[in-house]
Design a protein around this motif. Sequence first.
Motif, PDB file in Angstrom:
ATOM      1  N   TRP A   1       0.821  -1.216   0.000  1.00 48.62           N
ATOM      2  CA  TRP A   1       0.000   0.000   0.000  1.00 48.62           C
ATOM      3  C   TRP A   1       0.853   1.264   0.000  1.00 48.62           C
ATOM      4  CZ3 TRP A   1      -4.677  -0.447  -1.508  1.00 48.62           C
ATOM      5  CH2 TRP A   1      -5.465  -1.557  -1.168  1.00 48.62           C
ATOM      6  N   ASP A   2       2.124   1.162   0.359  1.00 43.44           N
ATOM      7  CA  ASP A   2       2.943   2.369   0.502  1.00 43.44           C
ATOM      8  C   ASP A   2       4.203   2.252  -0.341  1.00 43.44           C
ATOM      9  OD1 ASP A   2       5.201   1.692   3.103  1.00 43.44           O
ATOM     10  OD2 ASP A   2       3.729   0.268   2.366  1.00 43.44           O
ATOM     11  N   VAL A   3       4.753   3.439  -0.723  1.00 39.64           N
ATOM     12  CA  VAL A   3       5.943   3.491  -1.555  1.00 39.64           C
ATOM     13  C   VAL A   3       7.154   2.916  -0.845  1.00 39.64           C
ATOM     14  CG1 VAL A   3       6.669   5.815  -0.840  1.00 39.64           C
ATOM     15  CG2 VAL A   3       7.264   4.982  -3.127  1.00 39.64           C
ATOM     16  N   GLY A   4       7.153   2.904   0.490  1.00 36.04           N
ATOM     17  CA  GLY A   4       8.257   2.342   1.251  1.00 36.04           C
ATOM     18  C   GLY A   4       8.235   0.824   1.316  1.00 36.04           C
TER      19      GLY A   4
ATOM     20  N   ILE B   1       1.841  -4.664   3.351  1.00 37.82           N
ATOM     21  CA  ILE B   1       1.437  -5.580   2.285  1.00 37.82           C
ATOM     22  C   ILE B   1      -0.069  -5.465   2.017  1.00 37.82           C
ATOM     23  CG2 ILE B   1       1.242  -8.004   1.621  1.00 37.82           C
ATOM     24  CD1 ILE B   1       3.780  -8.556   3.190  1.00 37.82           C
ATOM     25  N   ALA B   2      -0.422  -5.433   0.732  1.00 34.73           N
ATOM     26  CA  ALA B   2      -1.819  -5.409   0.317  1.00 34.73           C
ATOM     27  C   ALA B   2      -2.226  -6.816  -0.111  1.00 34.73           C
ATOM     28  CB  ALA B   2      -2.016  -4.417  -0.822  1.00 34.73           C
ATOM     29  N   GLU B   3      -3.222  -7.364   0.564  1.00 32.37           N
ATOM     30  CA  GLU B   3      -3.658  -8.715   0.226  1.00 32.37           C
ATOM     31  C   GLU B   3      -4.442  -8.715  -1.087  1.00 32.37           C
ATOM     32  OE1 GLU B   3      -5.761 -10.504   3.413  1.00 32.37           O
ATOM     33  OE2 GLU B   3      -4.125 -10.350   4.855  1.00 32.37           O
ATOM     34  N   GLN B   4      -4.231  -9.756  -1.900  1.00 37.68           N
ATOM     35  CA  GLN B   4      -4.935  -9.881  -3.172  1.00 37.68           C
ATOM     36  C   GLN B   4      -6.092 -10.876  -3.040  1.00 37.68           C
ATOM     37  OE1 GLN B   4      -2.726  -9.762  -6.837  1.00 37.68           O
ATOM     38  NE2 GLN B   4      -0.747  -9.795  -5.704  1.00 37.68           N
ATOM     39  N   PRO B   5      -7.172 -10.684  -3.847  1.00 43.06           N
ATOM     40  CA  PRO B   5      -7.343  -9.591  -4.804  1.00 43.06           C
ATOM     41  C   PRO B   5      -7.589  -8.246  -4.098  1.00 43.06           C
ATOM     42  CG  PRO B   5      -9.366 -10.852  -4.661  1.00 43.06           C
ATOM     43  CD  PRO B   5      -8.358 -11.597  -3.830  1.00 43.06           C
ATOM     44  N   ILE B   6      -7.303  -7.184  -4.807  1.00 43.29           N
ATOM     45  CA  ILE B   6      -7.430  -5.835  -4.273  1.00 43.29           C
ATOM     46  C   ILE B   6      -8.725  -5.225  -4.801  1.00 43.29           C
ATOM     47  CG2 ILE B   6      -6.348  -3.560  -4.190  1.00 43.29           C
ATOM     48  CD1 ILE B   6      -3.667  -5.083  -4.679  1.00 43.29           C
TER      49      ILE B   6
ATOM     50  N   ILE C   1      -1.244   1.339  -5.275  1.00 44.09           N
ATOM     51  CA  ILE C   1      -0.486   0.160  -4.861  1.00 44.09           C
ATOM     52  C   ILE C   1       0.894   0.185  -5.495  1.00 44.09           C
ATOM     53  CG2 ILE C   1      -2.472  -1.309  -4.383  1.00 44.09           C
ATOM     54  CD1 ILE C   1      -2.212  -2.445  -7.196  1.00 44.09           C
ATOM     55  N   PHE C   2       1.856  -0.539  -4.855  1.00 44.97           N
ATOM     56  CA  PHE C   2       3.248  -0.534  -5.303  1.00 44.97           C
ATOM     57  C   PHE C   2       3.798  -1.961  -5.323  1.00 44.97           C
ATOM     58  CE2 PHE C   2       2.251   3.400  -3.180  1.00 44.97           C
ATOM     59  CZ  PHE C   2       2.808   4.379  -3.974  1.00 44.97           C
ATOM     60  N   THR C   3       4.781  -2.183  -6.201  1.00 41.40           N
ATOM     61  CA  THR C   3       5.470  -3.473  -6.236  1.00 41.40           C
ATOM     62  C   THR C   3       6.938  -3.236  -6.560  1.00 41.40           C
ATOM     63  OG1 THR C   3       5.569  -5.643  -7.297  1.00 41.40           O
ATOM     64  CG2 THR C   3       4.950  -3.797  -8.682  1.00 41.40           C
TER      65      THR C   3
ATOM     66  N   ILE D   1      -8.866   1.900  -7.191  1.00 42.57           N
ATOM     67  CA  ILE D   1      -8.386   0.963  -6.182  1.00 42.57           C
ATOM     68  C   ILE D   1      -8.656   1.585  -4.812  1.00 42.57           C
ATOM     69  CG2 ILE D   1      -6.312  -0.093  -5.211  1.00 42.57           C
ATOM     70  CD1 ILE D   1      -5.184  -0.208  -8.028  1.00 42.57           C
ATOM     71  N   VAL D   2      -9.237   0.803  -3.897  1.00 42.53           N
ATOM     72  CA  VAL D   2      -9.594   1.362  -2.584  1.00 42.53           C
ATOM     73  C   VAL D   2      -9.018   0.500  -1.462  1.00 42.53           C
ATOM     74  CG1 VAL D   2     -11.710   2.486  -3.388  1.00 42.53           C
ATOM     75  CG2 VAL D   2     -11.802   0.114  -2.599  1.00 42.53           C
ATOM     76  N   LYS D   3      -8.744   1.196  -0.358  1.00 45.63           N
ATOM     77  CA  LYS D   3      -8.302   0.552   0.873  1.00 45.63           C
ATOM     78  C   LYS D   3      -9.194   1.093   1.988  1.00 45.63           C
ATOM     79  CE  LYS D   3      -4.509   0.389   4.189  1.00 45.63           C
ATOM     80  NZ  LYS D   3      -3.207   0.992   4.570  1.00 45.63           N
ATOM     81  N   ASN D   4      -9.992   0.209   2.547  1.00 41.74           N
ATOM     82  CA  ASN D   4     -10.936   0.626   3.588  1.00 41.74           C
ATOM     83  C   ASN D   4     -11.830   1.755   3.090  1.00 41.74           C
ATOM     84  OD1 ASN D   4      -9.754  -1.241   5.372  1.00 41.74           O
ATOM     85  ND2 ASN D   4      -8.214   0.269   6.030  1.00 41.74           N
ATOM     86  N   GLY D   5     -12.251   1.670   1.804  1.00 43.38           N
ATOM     87  CA  GLY D   5     -13.168   2.642   1.254  1.00 43.38           C
ATOM     88  C   GLY D   5     -12.528   3.915   0.754  1.00 43.38           C
ATOM     89  N   VAL D   6     -11.199   4.040   0.874  1.00 45.27           N
ATOM     90  CA  VAL D   6     -10.500   5.263   0.467  1.00 45.27           C
ATOM     91  C   VAL D   6      -9.673   4.970  -0.798  1.00 45.27           C
ATOM     92  CG1 VAL D   6      -8.804   7.031   1.129  1.00 45.27           C
ATOM     93  CG2 VAL D   6     -10.373   6.062   2.841  1.00 45.27           C
TER      94      VAL D   6
END
Length: 520
Positions: free
Chosen positions: A43-46, A50-55, A71-73, A62-67
């Motif tokens: 979820w962060d540039v650093g 970790i973002a669990e898939q599927p996202i 995403i980064f890899t 793309i949302v995280k908790n509605g926001v």
Amino acid sequence: MSNIINPPYPVFTDIDGSPLKEGFIYIGENLQDPISNPVIVYWDVGLTEIAEQPIAIKNGYIVKNGVNSTIFTMSNKFSVVAKNKYGTDIYENLSFEQFINNSEAQSLINTSITPVQQSIDDEVIRATSSETSLSSTINTEINRATAAEAAIQAQINGLGGGASFGYTSYADMIADAASIPANSVVTVGGDPDPLKDGMYIYDGSIFSLSPYDPLTQAKTYTDTKMNAVIEETDSSVPPVSLVDVDGWFYGGFYEDGSMETPLFKISNYYSDGFIIIDEDSWILLEQNTATSATKDWSQKNILLFGDSITETSNVEAGVYDSLAYRANWFLYAYAMLEVKSFNNMARSGASYREYVGQLDWQKISHQVGVAISTGFTPDIVVIACGTNDGISNLGDYDTAMSKNIVDLDMSLTAEALRKNLYTISQAYPSAKLFSCLPLQRADVETSTRQPLLDLIHKMSGRYGFTVIDCHNETGIVKDFEVWGSSGRDLYDGLHPKTSGQIKQAKLISAKIKSNYQSQV
């Protein structure tokens, strides 16, 4: 300096083109199924959360908790698939390439420039030292020549039976010959003709110019030494060149710290001319006062249409004259043809025929329409397309030619091909037109696509296009390629890597040059 303004978050659309209300996205290994071969996403540039898939995707973002989130890899090449809430594929790309962010790019640039700057500093020190040495060498030589002249004169004065005389003109020496004893040395200095100045030996009847004139010898010696040092420190060519692994020149640093990086524009550095050839002895770039006037193919405006194999510009952002968006054959042909200006309308996924769900820029008819609207006037037009058309909706030449232009069915390759070639020929009556046949690819035997090749060849000739047989003449051969993996000239069995791009550029450039030369 200008910068492209990009949206802060990527937008995903549903099948009907509206923002994807509810869906999800998978990120996986390059050229692999992302669902069964996922990679770690953050979820962060650093890269700490970790973002669990599927996202999740909501309202196109793309949302995280509605926001809305990003995403980064760690990888810049990976596979992507997006699905709607019913599990239907909305978007899939098994080899998506993502550039690094600005801060990381700047860090890499800074790291690369540090050793180059050190090279510049070292070169300045070396050049300064060489100039000091040059000055010292010249002064030493002047002193040596002066001393040598004095010693020789002393020897001349001591010669038995002879004497030393001096005149300000050759005529005065001849007039006074009767008073000059044999075996005398006579010096002439200041004659209106400098070639008559020098040291003469008189035998009693003839004045012979001495082959050993101290001043002439000193001057020759000094000039030789000085020229050698000057050539060693000459800065007319950049002391620190920027050349890639294949020997292509991109620019250079000068001793004063200035930098030149015009891609391939090496003519800025030389006045008498130059030639660049590759390992196969192909002339990539040639320029000199004797040849530039006869190269009718150079300094032309070029217009290109095509698919991902020709794409170099971000056309959807309104950029048509970039070589940096995607590396392809035209990057190399640009130098080989010494292009004056160009518009490249090619877009990945493009085809002649049109179908439901196709993006506008993936329609050759849209590329042609936009090109005409820009007002750009080409001297040369190159269209390279067809690999995405296949043969399932081919149509046929005779049916296409029997219809009125306005009645052509754009869902059939034959009829869409006729409409596009007709429109280009009509819009650019003074341009030289070229049509490229598709390259060989790893997934199908070449004979399977022969009906497509025959159709493009026949229709192109019908509308005045010179056909360039990239299928059979580039040297890219199906037998040496692997579908979905890197082969000899294709990195995935379809798209050329550097060696394939250069082969394609050589063929197309040679055909264009030959077309001009054959009509001289």
